[in-house]
Design a protein around this motif. Structure first.
Motif, PDB file in Angstrom:
ATOM      1  N   GLY A 136       1.266  -1.385   0.022  1.00 41.94           N
ATOM      2  CA  GLY A 136      -0.014  -0.409  -0.049  1.00 41.94           C
ATOM      3  C   GLY A 136       0.895   1.035   0.250  1.00 41.94           C
ATOM      4  N   VAL A 137       2.116   0.903  -0.395  1.00 39.62           N
ATOM      5  CA  VAL A 137       3.266   2.387  -0.381  1.00 39.62           C
ATOM      6  C   VAL A 137       3.425   2.718  -1.614  1.00 39.62           C
ATOM      7  CG1 VAL A 137       5.440   3.053   0.962  1.00 39.62           C
ATOM      8  CG2 VAL A 137       4.565   1.476   1.958  1.00 39.62           C
ATOM      9  N   ILE A 138       3.288   4.464  -1.723  1.00 39.13           N
ATOM     10  CA  ILE A 138       3.407   4.561  -3.308  1.00 39.13           C
ATOM     11  C   ILE A 138       4.781   4.055  -3.736  1.00 39.13           C
ATOM     12  CG2 ILE A 138       3.348   7.022  -4.069  1.00 39.13           C
ATOM     13  CD1 ILE A 138       1.166   7.999  -2.959  1.00 39.13           C
ATOM     14  N   ILE A 139       4.606   3.934  -4.744  1.00 38.98           N
ATOM     15  CA  ILE A 139       6.393   3.832  -5.220  1.00 38.98           C
ATOM     16  C   ILE A 139       6.808   4.312  -6.663  1.00 38.98           C
ATOM     17  CG2 ILE A 139       6.875   1.259  -4.363  1.00 38.98           C
ATOM     18  CD1 ILE A 139       6.093  -0.005  -6.504  1.00 38.98           C
ATOM     19  N   ALA A 140       6.086   4.880  -7.138  1.00 46.64           N
ATOM     20  CA  ALA A 140       5.721   5.632  -8.520  1.00 46.64           C
ATOM     21  C   ALA A 140       4.790   7.013  -8.697  1.00 46.64           C
ATOM     22  CB  ALA A 140       6.456   4.682  -9.456  1.00 46.64           C
ATOM     23  N   LYS A 141       5.462   8.015  -9.026  1.00 47.74           N
ATOM     24  CA  LYS A 141       4.521   8.491  -9.522  1.00 47.74           C
ATOM     25  C   LYS A 141       4.706   8.765 -10.700  1.00 47.74           C
ATOM     26  CE  LYS A 141       2.323  13.373  -8.502  1.00 47.74           C
ATOM     27  NZ  LYS A 141       2.854  14.486  -8.385  1.00 47.74           N
ATOM     28  N   ASP A 142       2.770   9.205 -11.934  1.00 49.30           N
ATOM     29  CA  ASP A 142       3.152   9.347 -13.158  1.00 49.30           C
ATOM     30  C   ASP A 142       3.730   7.989 -13.699  1.00 49.30           C
ATOM     31  OD1 ASP A 142       1.514  11.081 -12.860  1.00 49.30           O
ATOM     32  OD2 ASP A 142       2.786  12.756 -12.670  1.00 49.30           O
ATOM     33  N   PRO A 143       4.162   7.008 -13.247  1.00 51.53           N
ATOM     34  CA  PRO A 143       5.042   6.352 -13.985  1.00 51.53           C
ATOM     35  C   PRO A 143       5.006   6.167 -15.329  1.00 51.53           C
ATOM     36  CG  PRO A 143       3.690   5.221 -13.133  1.00 51.53           C
ATOM     37  CD  PRO A 143       3.494   7.084 -12.342  1.00 51.53           C
ATOM     38  N   ASP A 144       5.394   5.990 -16.286  1.00 55.14           N
ATOM     39  CA  ASP A 144       5.749   5.811 -17.434  1.00 55.14           C
ATOM     40  C   ASP A 144       5.122   4.458 -17.984  1.00 55.14           C
ATOM     41  OD1 ASP A 144       6.088   4.568 -20.931  1.00 55.14           O
ATOM     42  OD2 ASP A 144       7.187   6.579 -21.058  1.00 55.14           O
ATOM     43  N   PRO A 145       4.721   4.142 -19.330  1.00 54.11           N
ATOM     44  CA  PRO A 145       3.420   2.822 -18.993  1.00 54.11           C
ATOM     45  C   PRO A 145       4.928   1.407 -19.243  1.00 54.11           C
ATOM     46  CG  PRO A 145       2.381   4.849 -20.379  1.00 54.11           C
ATOM     47  CD  PRO A 145       3.213   4.932 -19.558  1.00 54.11           C
ATOM     48  N   GLU A 146       5.729   1.582 -20.270  1.00 53.00           N
ATOM     49  CA  GLU A 146       6.706   0.826 -20.873  1.00 53.00           C
ATOM     50  C   GLU A 146       6.907   0.739 -20.162  1.00 53.00           C
ATOM     51  OE1 GLU A 146       5.736   3.553 -22.822  1.00 53.00           O
ATOM     52  OE2 GLU A 146       4.161   3.490 -24.052  1.00 53.00           O
ATOM     53  N   GLN A 147       6.799   1.284 -18.457  1.00 53.28           N
ATOM     54  CA  GLN A 147       8.235   0.967 -17.171  1.00 53.28           C
ATOM     55  C   GLN A 147       7.877   0.052 -16.697  1.00 53.28           C
ATOM     56  OE1 GLN A 147       9.913   4.976 -16.716  1.00 53.28           O
ATOM     57  NE2 GLN A 147      11.565   4.748 -17.745  1.00 53.28           N
ATOM     58  N   LEU A 148       6.775   0.205 -16.216  1.00 51.29           N
ATOM     59  CA  LEU A 148       5.454  -0.589 -15.066  1.00 51.29           C
ATOM     60  C   LEU A 148       6.773  -1.528 -15.324  1.00 51.29           C
ATOM     61  CD1 LEU A 148       2.072  -0.132 -15.871  1.00 51.29           C
ATOM     62  CD2 LEU A 148       3.240   1.225 -13.874  1.00 51.29           C
ATOM     63  N   THR A 149       6.801  -2.592 -15.851  1.00 48.64           N
ATOM     64  CA  THR A 149       7.351  -4.059 -15.657  1.00 48.64           C
ATOM     65  C   THR A 149       8.705  -4.187 -15.068  1.00 48.64           C
ATOM     66  OG1 THR A 149       6.137  -5.620 -17.330  1.00 48.64           O
ATOM     67  CG2 THR A 149       8.267  -5.842 -16.953  1.00 48.64           C
ATOM     68  N   LYS A 150       9.636  -3.136 -15.350  1.00 48.44           N
ATOM     69  CA  LYS A 150      10.790  -2.327 -14.526  1.00 48.44           C
ATOM     70  C   LYS A 150      10.424  -2.239 -12.702  1.00 48.44           C
ATOM     71  CE  LYS A 150      14.509   0.530 -15.543  1.00 48.44           C
ATOM     72  NZ  LYS A 150      15.820   1.726 -15.719  1.00 48.44           N
ATOM     73  N   LEU A 151       9.565  -1.440 -12.872  1.00 44.58           N
ATOM     74  CA  LEU A 151       9.578  -0.696 -11.206  1.00 44.58           C
ATOM     75  C   LEU A 151       9.336  -1.816 -10.410  1.00 44.58           C
ATOM     76  CD1 LEU A 151       7.866   2.436 -12.146  1.00 44.58           C
ATOM     77  CD2 LEU A 151       9.775   2.640 -11.242  1.00 44.58           C
ATOM     78  N   ILE A 152       8.226  -2.675 -11.553  1.00 43.57           N
ATOM     79  CA  ILE A 152       7.679  -3.820 -10.108  1.00 43.57           C
ATOM     80  C   ILE A 152       8.865  -5.167  -9.832  1.00 43.57           C
ATOM     81  CG2 ILE A 152       6.319  -6.005 -10.697  1.00 43.57           C
ATOM     82  CD1 ILE A 152       4.192  -4.093 -11.732  1.00 43.57           C
TER      83      ILE A 152
END
Length: 154
Positions: A136-152
């Motif tokens: 439940g913690v914010i890990i990214a604000k306004d992430p780029d859609p293509e970077q979601l996999t990398k962030l996760i």
């Protein structure tokens, strides 16, 4: 003199826009034609919380990009919760229909900019999106859609 003091104090104390990474995401409860969802129900999953409106072209385009990116993604542990602040439910429904979006991921906040969600997420300076961790913690604000996999996968 008072006007000068107010002017200078506001320059050093700007209004915070949006929420910052590392903060706990405020709770919210939403309903749509498919049922209801709360962030607490989605604990244990990543959540991409996206705010948009049909009258705001950039946020509408991001909504489409997020939906498509998550649909084609191999990530099984992510949920899209997309909230529209359109002024009319009919406009909202037509927009998701035209954009070919999954109604299960799209929610309408009838109170628009007067809603608690709008205030709690500090959207007064524009729409935003947040990637929220399974805790439940914010890990990214306004992430780029293509970077979601990398962030996760970090």
């Amino acid at each position: 003199m008072l006007a000068l003091v107010l002017l200078f104090s506001s320059a050093f104390n700007p209004v915070e826009t949006g929420l910052k990474e590392g903060k706990q995401a405020p709770m919210l409860k939403l309903k749509n034609s498919e049922g209801a969802v709360t962030l607490s129900e989605l604990k244990g999953r990543y959540v991409l919380l996206n705010f948009w409106a049909g009258y705001d072209a950039p946020s509408r385009m991001e909504n489409i990009r997020f939906a498509r990116e998550i649909d084609k993604s191999e990530i099984e542990n992510i949920s899209l919760v997309s909230v529209s602040f359109d002024t009319s439910r009919k406009v909202f429904e037509e927009t998701i229909k035209r954009d070919g979006l999954n109604t299960a991921t799209q929610f309408y906040d009838k109170d628009g900019s007067q809603s608690d969600i709008f205030d709690n997420y500090r959207l007064n300076k524009g729409f935003a999106s947040y990637l929220i961790s399974p805790e439940g913690v914010i890990i990214a604000k306004d992430p780029d859609p293509e970077q979601l996999t990398k962030l996760i996968r970090q």
